[in-house]
Design a protein around this motif. Structure first.
Motif, mmCIF file in Angstrom:
data_model
loop_
_atom_site.group_PDB
_atom_site.id
_atom_site.type_symbol
_atom_site.label_atom_id
_atom_site.label_comp_id
_atom_site.label_asym_id
_atom_site.label_seq_id
_atom_site.Cartn_x
_atom_site.Cartn_y
_atom_site.Cartn_z
ATOM 1 N N THR A 81 74.304 -36.178 89.560
ATOM 2 C CA THR A 81 75.599 -36.655 90.051
ATOM 3 C C THR A 81 75.973 -38.015 89.471
ATOM 4 O OG1 THR A 81 76.855 -37.242 92.054
ATOM 5 C CG2 THR A 81 74.481 -37.654 92.102
ATOM 6 N N VAL A 99 77.947 -32.414 88.105
ATOM 7 C CA VAL A 99 78.632 -32.008 86.878
ATOM 8 C C VAL A 99 77.637 -31.545 85.827
ATOM 9 C CG1 VAL A 99 80.531 -33.619 87.324
ATOM 10 C CG2 VAL A 99 78.594 -34.369 85.939
ATOM 11 N N GLY A 103 80.939 -32.783 81.850
ATOM 12 C CA GLY A 103 81.636 -33.447 82.940
ATOM 13 C C GLY A 103 82.336 -32.492 83.871
ATOM 14 N N MET A 105 82.823 -29.770 86.876
ATOM 15 C CA MET A 105 82.263 -29.655 88.226
ATOM 16 C C MET A 105 81.405 -28.401 88.363
ATOM 17 S SD MET A 105 83.335 -32.124 90.400
ATOM 18 C CE MET A 105 83.340 -31.321 91.996
ATOM 19 N N ARG A 253 84.241 -25.185 87.115
ATOM 20 C CA ARG A 253 83.555 -25.906 86.041
ATOM 21 C C ARG A 253 84.522 -26.374 84.958
ATOM 22 N NH1 ARG A 253 80.666 -24.372 81.557
ATOM 23 N NH2 ARG A 253 81.074 -22.172 81.960
ATOM 24 N N THR A 256 87.172 -31.677 85.863
ATOM 25 C CA THR A 256 86.335 -32.860 86.042
ATOM 26 C C THR A 256 86.552 -33.429 87.443
ATOM 27 O OG1 THR A 256 87.962 -34.513 85.354
ATOM 28 C CG2 THR A 256 86.712 -33.381 83.606
ATOM 29 N N CYS A 266 82.566 -41.403 91.074
ATOM 30 C CA CYS A 266 82.000 -41.459 89.730
ATOM 31 C C CYS A 266 81.778 -42.920 89.355
ATOM 32 C CB CYS A 266 82.941 -40.802 88.718
ATOM 33 S SG CYS A 266 83.238 -39.051 89.038
ATOM 34 N N LEU A 280 81.898 -37.996 81.034
ATOM 35 C CA LEU A 280 82.705 -38.559 82.114
ATOM 36 C C LEU A 280 83.263 -39.931 81.750
ATOM 37 C CD1 LEU A 280 81.145 -37.698 85.579
ATOM 38 C CD2 LEU A 280 83.175 -36.775 84.485
#
Length: 369
Positions: A81, A99, A103, A105, A253, A256, A266, A280
């Motif tokens: 994470t 992620v 990046g 999800m 996925r 982001t 983040c 990211l």
């Protein structure tokens, strides 16, 4: 038209509470983490009204726990994470977007710290266990990763504190938001957290051992008769009104955390090592080109959104609606969608292509609740 039925086999696992759900008149299920998740008892509308006024007990055993334990447990959790877990303490429950190397999800679970070398990851609907096991093996970490016999049971609604206190004692009222305490039930220690998949308040009980499922269910219903306790489940209307995201519906996925409105989780510091950090950092520098928004869709009640509905602005594609339903409280179709930057400002007027034709829709920067 014939309504298709769901064929249930051992591959679609039942839960320690499945018998009690049948006794309480469950009318509909969905499949979540290869398990049955109840969605309707009386009706979506009646269940929503009751959730907002009284108290419900939810079978959310489908929120499977992934246990990570061993000397390298903390390192592995941080690899998953972009949220900094360095100062996480025992008793905390942290929302932790996870992620992949791009990046994108993979899941948006809640992580609980049981000890410096032991964590539970309470997952949304995806096979995250396989990803975590793969990372542990590939990195050669000294950890064990498996799925314990833990089945969460939620208490949700404005009378949740009163019901929980009758079963677990007054100490339950002192549990802070997204914190957990270890409380006793019939000689067993259970973790109880102030959390849940609604905005109505409540708790999640991590039932450690399936044999405790029915005794706990029965104790809650016996204690809550005068509170009008009922069986319930995550309610489509209430979650969309509240802007609660559903992994697999509102984000996948391909998105982001920044697109999902989760940028505040983040941290991306150079001293945090996690998979997807470089990707990211690029996404953070560029800024999202699209982002999750709440929407109000005009006109009469629409059917639930079972596939993405295209959204248009000035004749051009402007995004898509991913969840939608009618809200009696707001007298409109409430929705969640991924909207392009040029159109996501509060109050923007767009059009959405629904199964009942084109409808006008208004963008909301914040959720209805």
């Amino acid at each position: 038209m014939v309504t298709p039925l769901l064929s249930i086999s051992r591959r679609t696992r039942q839960t320690p509470f499945s018998k009690r759900l049948g006794e309480n008149g469950v009318k509909a299920y969905t499949v979540y983490n290869h398990m049955l998740l109840p969605t309707v008892f009386e009706s979506l509308e009646a269940d929503c009204r009751h959730l907002k006024t009284d108290v419900q007990v939810w079978d959310v055993a489908c929120e499977r726990q992934i246990e990570v334990r061993g000397p390298d447990a903390a390192r592995l959790l941080q690899m998953l994470t972009p949220r900094n877990l360095g100062k996480m303490a025992f008793g905390q429950c942290l929302y932790t977007p996870m992620v992949d190397e791009t990046g994108g999800m993979l899941n948006d679970p809640v992580t609980l710290k049981l000890a410096d070398d032991r964590y539970w990851v309470s997952i949304a609907d995806s096979d995250l266990l396989l990803w975590i096991k793969g990372l542990a093996y590939g990195l050669g970490l000294r950890v064990e990763v498996d799925e314990p016999d833990v089945s969460p049971l939620a208490i949700q609604g404005p009378k949740s504190d009163d019901l929980a206190a009758r079963v677990f004692g007054e100490a339950v009222r002192d549990i802070g938001f997204f914190r957990f305490a270890v409380l006793e039930f019939q000689g067993h220690d259970l973790m109880v957290s102030r959390s849940g998949y609604s905005k109505q308040g409540g708790f999640e009980i991590y039932v450690d051992g399936g044999h405790l499922g029915e005794p706990l269910w029965d104790a809650l219903f016996a204690a809550g008769k005068d509170l009008n306790v009922r069986a319930g489940g995550p309610n489509l209307i209430e979650r969309i009104e509240a802007g609660l995201l559903s992994y697999g519906n509102d984000m996948t996925r391909q998105n982001t955390p920044y697109e999902c409105g989760l940028g505040k989780f983040c941290h991306n510091q150079n001293d945090i090592e996690f998979v997807g950090r470089d990707a990211l950092l690029r996404h953070a520098a560029e800024g999202p080109a699209r982002q999750i928004r709440s929407l109000a869709i005009a006109g009469e009640a629409l059917p639930p959104c079972r596939s993405a509905w295209p959204v248009y602005g000035n004749g051009q594609r402007a995004g898509q609606v991913t969840s939608a339903t009618w809200s009696a409280d707001f007298q409109t179709n409430v929705a969640i969608g991924m909207i392009e930057q040029a159109h996501w400002q509060d109050g923007a007027r767009l059009e959405v292509e629904t199964p009942d034709g084109m409808r006008s829709t208004t963008v909301k920067e914040k959720s209805f609740i």
